[in-house]
Design a protein around this motif. Structure first.
Motif, PDB file in Angstrom:
ATOM      1  N   GLY A 102      26.641 -26.596 -20.956  1.00  0.00           N
ATOM      2  CA  GLY A 102      27.740 -26.525 -21.902  1.00  0.00           C
ATOM      3  C   GLY A 102      28.461 -25.204 -21.699  1.00  0.00           C
ATOM      4  O   GLY A 102      28.870 -24.863 -20.591  1.00  0.00           O
ATOM      5  N   ARG A 103      28.555 -24.420 -22.746  1.00  0.00           N
ATOM      6  CA  ARG A 103      29.185 -23.103 -22.650  1.00  0.00           C
ATOM      7  C   ARG A 103      28.160 -21.984 -22.634  1.00  0.00           C
ATOM      8  O   ARG A 103      28.521 -20.808 -22.774  1.00  0.00           O
ATOM      9  CB  ARG A 103      30.155 -22.900 -23.820  1.00  0.00           C
ATOM     10  CG  ARG A 103      31.317 -23.883 -23.841  1.00  0.00           C
ATOM     11  CD  ARG A 103      32.265 -23.587 -24.988  1.00  0.00           C
ATOM     12  NE  ARG A 103      33.408 -24.498 -24.995  1.00  0.00           N
ATOM     13  CZ  ARG A 103      34.391 -24.439 -25.886  1.00  0.00           C
ATOM     14  NH1 ARG A 103      34.357 -23.506 -26.846  1.00  0.00           N
ATOM     15  NH2 ARG A 103      35.398 -25.290 -25.831  1.00  0.00           N
ATOM     16  N   ILE A 104      26.909 -22.330 -22.445  1.00  0.00           N
ATOM     17  CA  ILE A 104      25.840 -21.336 -22.496  1.00  0.00           C
ATOM     18  C   ILE A 104      25.403 -20.976 -21.079  1.00  0.00           C
ATOM     19  O   ILE A 104      25.009 -21.848 -20.297  1.00  0.00           O
ATOM     20  CB  ILE A 104      24.636 -21.865 -23.289  1.00  0.00           C
ATOM     21  CG1 ILE A 104      25.063 -22.203 -24.722  1.00  0.00           C
ATOM     22  CG2 ILE A 104      23.494 -20.852 -23.297  1.00  0.00           C
ATOM     23  CD1 ILE A 104      24.016 -22.928 -25.527  1.00  0.00           C
ATOM     24  N   SER A 105      25.487 -19.713 -20.734  1.00  0.00           N
ATOM     25  CA  SER A 105      25.042 -19.244 -19.433  1.00  0.00           C
ATOM     26  C   SER A 105      23.519 -19.113 -19.435  1.00  0.00           C
ATOM     27  O   SER A 105      22.959 -18.363 -20.239  1.00  0.00           O
ATOM     28  CB  SER A 105      25.683 -17.884 -19.108  1.00  0.00           C
ATOM     29  OG  SER A 105      25.219 -17.415 -17.857  1.00  0.00           O
ATOM     30  N   CYS A 106      22.866 -19.853 -18.552  1.00  0.00           N
ATOM     31  CA  CYS A 106      21.403 -19.897 -18.531  1.00  0.00           C
ATOM     32  C   CYS A 106      20.840 -19.324 -17.234  1.00  0.00           C
ATOM     33  O   CYS A 106      21.449 -19.460 -16.170  1.00  0.00           O
ATOM     34  CB  CYS A 106      20.910 -21.332 -18.679  1.00  0.00           C
ATOM     35  SG  CYS A 106      21.316 -22.104 -20.257  1.00  0.00           S
ATOM     36  N   GLN A 107      19.678 -18.706 -17.325  1.00  0.00           N
ATOM     37  CA  GLN A 107      18.892 -18.314 -16.168  1.00  0.00           C
ATOM     38  C   GLN A 107      17.904 -19.449 -15.871  1.00  0.00           C
ATOM     39  O   GLN A 107      17.311 -20.021 -16.794  1.00  0.00           O
ATOM     40  CB  GLN A 107      18.142 -17.015 -16.446  1.00  0.00           C
ATOM     41  CG  GLN A 107      19.030 -15.789 -16.581  1.00  0.00           C
ATOM     42  CD  GLN A 107      19.580 -15.331 -15.238  1.00  0.00           C
ATOM     43  OE1 GLN A 107      18.993 -15.607 -14.200  1.00  0.00           O
ATOM     44  NE2 GLN A 107      20.695 -14.620 -15.267  1.00  0.00           N
ATOM     45  N   ILE A 108      17.727 -19.755 -14.605  1.00  0.00           N
ATOM     46  CA  ILE A 108      16.836 -20.846 -14.204  1.00  0.00           C
ATOM     47  C   ILE A 108      15.516 -20.257 -13.733  1.00  0.00           C
ATOM     48  O   ILE A 108      15.463 -19.537 -12.728  1.00  0.00           O
ATOM     49  CB  ILE A 108      17.458 -21.706 -13.098  1.00  0.00           C
ATOM     50  CG1 ILE A 108      18.835 -22.210 -13.527  1.00  0.00           C
ATOM     51  CG2 ILE A 108      16.533 -22.890 -12.782  1.00  0.00           C
ATOM     52  CD1 ILE A 108      19.600 -22.907 -12.409  1.00  0.00           C
ATOM     53  N   LEU A 109      14.458 -20.549 -14.472  1.00  0.00           N
ATOM     54  CA  LEU A 109      13.115 -20.083 -14.155  1.00  0.00           C
ATOM     55  C   LEU A 109      12.338 -21.233 -13.511  1.00  0.00           C
ATOM     56  O   LEU A 109      12.223 -22.308 -14.100  1.00  0.00           O
ATOM     57  CB  LEU A 109      12.393 -19.617 -15.423  1.00  0.00           C
ATOM     58  CG  LEU A 109      10.971 -19.085 -15.249  1.00  0.00           C
ATOM     59  CD1 LEU A 109      10.983 -17.726 -14.548  1.00  0.00           C
ATOM     60  CD2 LEU A 109      10.265 -18.976 -16.603  1.00  0.00           C
ATOM     61  N   GLU A 110      11.827 -21.002 -12.303  1.00  0.00           N
ATOM     62  CA  GLU A 110      11.016 -22.019 -11.634  1.00  0.00           C
ATOM     63  C   GLU A 110       9.543 -21.639 -11.732  1.00  0.00           C
ATOM     64  O   GLU A 110       9.143 -20.529 -11.368  1.00  0.00           O
ATOM     65  CB  GLU A 110      11.410 -22.156 -10.168  1.00  0.00           C
ATOM     66  CG  GLU A 110      10.635 -23.262  -9.451  1.00  0.00           C
ATOM     67  CD  GLU A 110      11.132 -23.498  -8.042  1.00  0.00           C
ATOM     68  OE1 GLU A 110      11.790 -24.524  -7.789  1.00  0.00           O
ATOM     69  OE2 GLU A 110      10.860 -22.639  -7.171  1.00  0.00           O
ATOM     70  N   SER A 111       8.740 -22.562 -12.224  1.00  0.00           N
ATOM     71  CA  SER A 111       7.311 -22.352 -12.409  1.00  0.00           C
ATOM     72  C   SER A 111       6.558 -23.308 -11.493  1.00  0.00           C
ATOM     73  O   SER A 111       6.867 -24.498 -11.433  1.00  0.00           O
ATOM     74  CB  SER A 111       6.916 -22.623 -13.866  1.00  0.00           C
ATOM     75  OG  SER A 111       7.755 -21.929 -14.776  1.00  0.00           O
TER      76      SER A 111
END
Length: 266
Positions: free
Chosen positions: A157-166
């Motif tokens: 959406g309008r939210i800037s997210c960091q992508i964490l890979e586990s």
């Protein structure tokens, strides 16, 4: 209105973890965060002691069921009891799920009036009350897995997210090869979770539909949608209606016999 979905509480793990360090990010008005920092903070949201939750589950666009959940989340492990309150014909159906800090999750199902049945390892991969959310998904603690890496950014959406890979180690005993979580670093809210197989194909996707504050004043998912690859239908939606932390729960509340009682904790 203070609302919280029960979903993301058991999806996290204990505070102590061994995570790999990757690129850093900045939470709003805060210092840079590494992958290990981010995973640890997500775990901190999870290790919140005892709680009692009411939620609504709608499966594949059909009729909804109302559920209560008794939860105990500690660094030593997780214990959860899910019980159906409505509709009347399913009232009392219950599931006990337990996950130590290391080792596989186990479960027990109760079907009124007197059927108690332990879940096999294969049945742990079945859907909770027939939903798209498996028993394993509910208890899996992927934020505690040994490999945590930041792999990029993306807007939800309008939210800037960091992508964490586990990624799990052998001892984590996961059905998945990796999990990617799109995290809003300002609010520390998971906006999307994708669980993948070894080839990178998405097997299950969990989307946060809305966010609200819980009774501790934290912003958390209040409504989420779960869809599994290869399964036709509209997926499963969970809506949290109420949560209360600090309730009185003991070991006796997390036994197979306790599944026969629908009483709420004090």
């Amino acid at each position: 209105m203070k609302r919280r979905s029960a979903l993301f509480t058991p999806l996290a793990a204990a505070l102590t973890l061994l995570a790999s360090f990757g690129p850093s990010l900045h939470a709003a008005d805060g210092p840079a965060l590494t992958a290990a920092d981010l995973a640890s903070r997500m775990n901190a949201i999870r290790v919140d002691g005892t709680s009692f939750v009411r939620l609504r589950m709608e499966i594949n666009g059909g009729g909804s069921i109302q559920i209560q959940a008794k939860q105990r989340m500690t660094q030593g492990g997780s214990d959860v009891v899910y019980q159906i309150l409505f509709p009347k014909e399913r009232k009392g159906e219950s599931v006990l799920l337990r996950k130590p800090s290391s080792g596989a999750a186990t479960g027990t199902v109760y079907l009124p009036p007197d059927t108690l049945k332990p879940l096999t390892a294969a049945e742990m991969k079945n859907g909770l009350f027939g939903s798209d959310l498996t028993h394993e998904d509910v208890m899996e603690n992927f934020f505690a897995w040994s490999q945590q890496t930041l792999v990029g950014t993306e807007d939800i959406g309008r939210i800037s997210c960091q992508i964490l890979e586990s990624k799990p180690s052998v001892s984590d005993r996961s059905s998945y090869a990796s999990v990617r979580t799109w995290i809003d670093p300002r609010r520390m809210v998971p906006m999307r979770v994708e669980k993948n197989n070894a080839s990178g194909s998405v097997l299950v996707r969990i989307e946060t539909l809305s966010v609200a504050k819980d009774d501790l004043g934290r912003e958390v998912p209040s409504s989420v949608h779960i869809a599994r690859a290869g399964i036709t239908g509209k997926g499963t939606t969970l809506d949290g209606s109420r949560i209360k932390h600090g309730v009185t729960l003991t070991d006796a509340d997390f036994t197979p016999d306790a599944l026969k009682s629908l009483s709420a904790p004090k």
